[in-house]
Write an enzyme that holds these catalytic residues in place. Sequence first.
Site, PDB file in Angstrom:
ATOM      1  N   ASP A  67      -3.273 -15.410 -20.301  1.00  0.00           N
ATOM      2  CA  ASP A  67      -4.463 -15.163 -20.614  1.00  0.00           C
ATOM      3  C   ASP A  67      -5.179 -14.022 -19.936  1.00  0.00           C
ATOM      4  O   ASP A  67      -4.494 -13.560 -18.907  1.00  0.00           O
ATOM      5  CB  ASP A  67      -5.442 -16.326 -20.934  1.00  0.00           C
ATOM      6  CG  ASP A  67      -5.185 -17.230 -19.536  1.00  0.00           C
ATOM      7  OD1 ASP A  67      -4.738 -16.688 -18.558  1.00  0.00           O
ATOM      8  OD2 ASP A  67      -5.836 -18.277 -19.605  1.00  0.00           O
ATOM      9  N   ASN A 136     -11.359 -29.821 -17.792  1.00  0.00           N
ATOM     10  CA  ASN A 136     -11.644 -30.311 -19.276  1.00  0.00           C
ATOM     11  C   ASN A 136     -10.562 -30.373 -20.110  1.00  0.00           C
ATOM     12  O   ASN A 136     -10.677 -30.848 -21.311  1.00  0.00           O
ATOM     13  CB  ASN A 136     -12.892 -29.400 -19.597  1.00  0.00           C
ATOM     14  CG  ASN A 136     -12.320 -28.164 -20.014  1.00  0.00           C
ATOM     15  OD1 ASN A 136     -11.219 -27.683 -19.833  1.00  0.00           O
ATOM     16  ND2 ASN A 136     -13.334 -27.029 -20.430  1.00  0.00           N
ATOM     17  N   HIS A 138      -8.255 -28.232 -20.642  1.00  0.00           N
ATOM     18  CA  HIS A 138      -7.836 -26.904 -21.430  1.00  0.00           C
ATOM     19  C   HIS A 138      -6.510 -26.306 -20.752  1.00  0.00           C
ATOM     20  O   HIS A 138      -6.130 -26.567 -19.771  1.00  0.00           O
ATOM     21  CB  HIS A 138      -8.941 -25.740 -21.442  1.00  0.00           C
ATOM     22  CG  HIS A 138      -9.176 -25.020 -19.910  1.00  0.00           C
ATOM     23  ND1 HIS A 138     -10.425 -24.722 -19.493  1.00  0.00           N
ATOM     24  CD2 HIS A 138      -8.251 -24.665 -19.163  1.00  0.00           C
ATOM     25  CE1 HIS A 138     -10.188 -24.344 -18.247  1.00  0.00           C
ATOM     26  NE2 HIS A 138      -8.990 -23.915 -18.127  1.00  0.00           N
ATOM     27  N   GLU A 143     -10.236 -23.830 -24.846  1.00  0.00           N
ATOM     28  CA  GLU A 143     -11.091 -24.851 -24.452  1.00  0.00           C
ATOM     29  C   GLU A 143     -11.170 -25.878 -25.588  1.00  0.00           C
ATOM     30  O   GLU A 143     -10.580 -25.862 -26.487  1.00  0.00           O
ATOM     31  CB  GLU A 143     -12.509 -24.065 -24.445  1.00  0.00           C
ATOM     32  CG  GLU A 143     -12.557 -22.931 -23.348  1.00  0.00           C
ATOM     33  CD  GLU A 143     -13.232 -23.662 -21.928  1.00  0.00           C
ATOM     34  OE1 GLU A 143     -12.534 -24.727 -21.417  1.00  0.00           O
ATOM     35  OE2 GLU A 143     -13.608 -22.689 -21.125  1.00  0.00           O
TER      36      GLU A 143
HETATM   37  C1  GLP Z   1      -7.826 -20.990 -15.822  1.00  0.00           C
HETATM   38  C2  GLP Z   1      -6.616 -20.473 -16.421  1.00  0.00           C
HETATM   39  C3  GLP Z   1      -5.732 -21.842 -16.627  1.00  0.00           C
HETATM   40  C4  GLP Z   1      -5.524 -22.656 -15.512  1.00  0.00           C
HETATM   41  C5  GLP Z   1      -6.971 -23.143 -15.181  1.00  0.00           C
HETATM   42  C6  GLP Z   1      -6.815 -24.167 -13.944  1.00  0.00           C
HETATM   43  O1  GLP Z   1      -8.940 -21.535 -16.645  1.00  0.00           O
HETATM   44  N1  GLP Z   1      -7.124 -19.780 -17.760  1.00  0.00           N
HETATM   45  O2  GLP Z   1      -4.445 -21.375 -17.067  1.00  0.00           O
HETATM   46  O3  GLP Z   1      -4.584 -23.610 -15.775  1.00  0.00           O
HETATM   47  O4  GLP Z   1      -7.860 -22.366 -14.800  1.00  0.00           O
HETATM   48  O5  GLP Z   1      -7.010 -23.355 -12.640  1.00  0.00           O
HETATM   49  P1  GLP Z   1      -6.971 -23.829 -11.155  1.00  0.00           P
HETATM   50  O6  GLP Z   1      -5.346 -23.978 -10.879  1.00  0.00           O
HETATM   51  O7  GLP Z   1      -7.804 -22.790 -10.268  1.00  0.00           O
HETATM   52  O8  GLP Z   1      -7.499 -25.127 -11.224  1.00  0.00           O
END
Ligand code: GLP
Length: 255
Positions: A67, A136, A138, A143
Site C-alpha cells: 500500500d 483494529n 486491518h 479497514e
Molecule cells: C499500517 C500498514 C499495515 C500495517 C499496520 C500496522 O496501517 N498499512 O500494513 O500492518 O500499519 O503497523 P505497525 O507495525 O506500525 O503497528
Amino acid sequence: MKVLICDTEAKAAHRAAELLIEVLQSKPRAVLGLATGETMRSFYTHLVAQHSAGRADFGQATSFNLDEYVGLAPDHPGSFHAFMQTALFDHVNLAPARAHLPRGNAPDPQAEAERYEGEITAAGGIDIQLLGIGRNGHLAFNEPTSSLGSRTRIKTLTEATRAANASAFAPEDMPRQAITMGIANILDARACVMLATGAAKAAAVARMIEGPIGADCPATALQFHPAATIILDPAAAASLSLTEYYEAVHSGGAE
Ligand code: GLP
C-alpha cells in the site's frame, strides 16, 4: 493457520525474515510481497544483515508493497516508498525497477490501483506476502468493512488508523486515503507470513486466529488461506485461548 509463538520480539522478527530468505534461496526469481509499519523494522534489520552475510540475494527478485498513501510523492518522508528505501532498498541488491509500490501521487489514483494490480499479475503473482496487522484488525489498509473479495483500490482510513500512523506527519498533512491491495489480492499470494508483536495487537490477533470470519476484522480472511504462518511474540499472543495447542504443535515457535 500455523501459529508460531516466539520467546521475544526479536526472535519473532528473525523467524519471519528467515521464511522470506528460504523462499529467496529456493527461488531466486521470487516475487516478494512486502509490508511497512513499525513492527517490520527489526524484520528488515535482520534481512539486511543476512544479505550482508551472503544469505539473501535479491539480484533476480521482484517486490510489491501492499500500500501507499494517496497524495504522497515517493520522496515524502512519511511515504511508504521512503520507509522501504531506508529500511531495505538502500541496503540490498534489489533492482529499483523491480521494487514496486503504488504511486501515491498518481494523477488518477484508481487508475493507478488498476495498473498496479496488472503489474502483479504480469509478474506471475506473489510467492510470499509479508503482513502486519492493525489494532483494529486491518490488513494492509483494508479497514473494517472492507470486502473480503476486494482488489487493489482506494480506501479511506479510519481515524484510529490515522492516529496510529500520525507520528510521521505534521497533523494537517496526515493522509486520509490510501491505495491498497485488497483482501483477495492478499489471499492470492502463494504463502502469507504475518508478523505481530506487542500487547497492542493481542486483541486483533486473537480475533484473527480464533474468532469468526467477518468484515469487521478483515484479517480474519486469512483463515481462508491454505498456507498462512502467523509469527507472534508472547505479548501479541496473550489473548489467544488455544495457546497450549499451538505450543504443543510448534514448541517455542519451532516448526
Ligand atoms: C499500517 C500498514 C499495515 C500495517 C499496520 C500496522 O496501517 N498499512 O500494513 O500492518 O500499519 O503497523 P505497525 O507495525 O506500525 O503497528
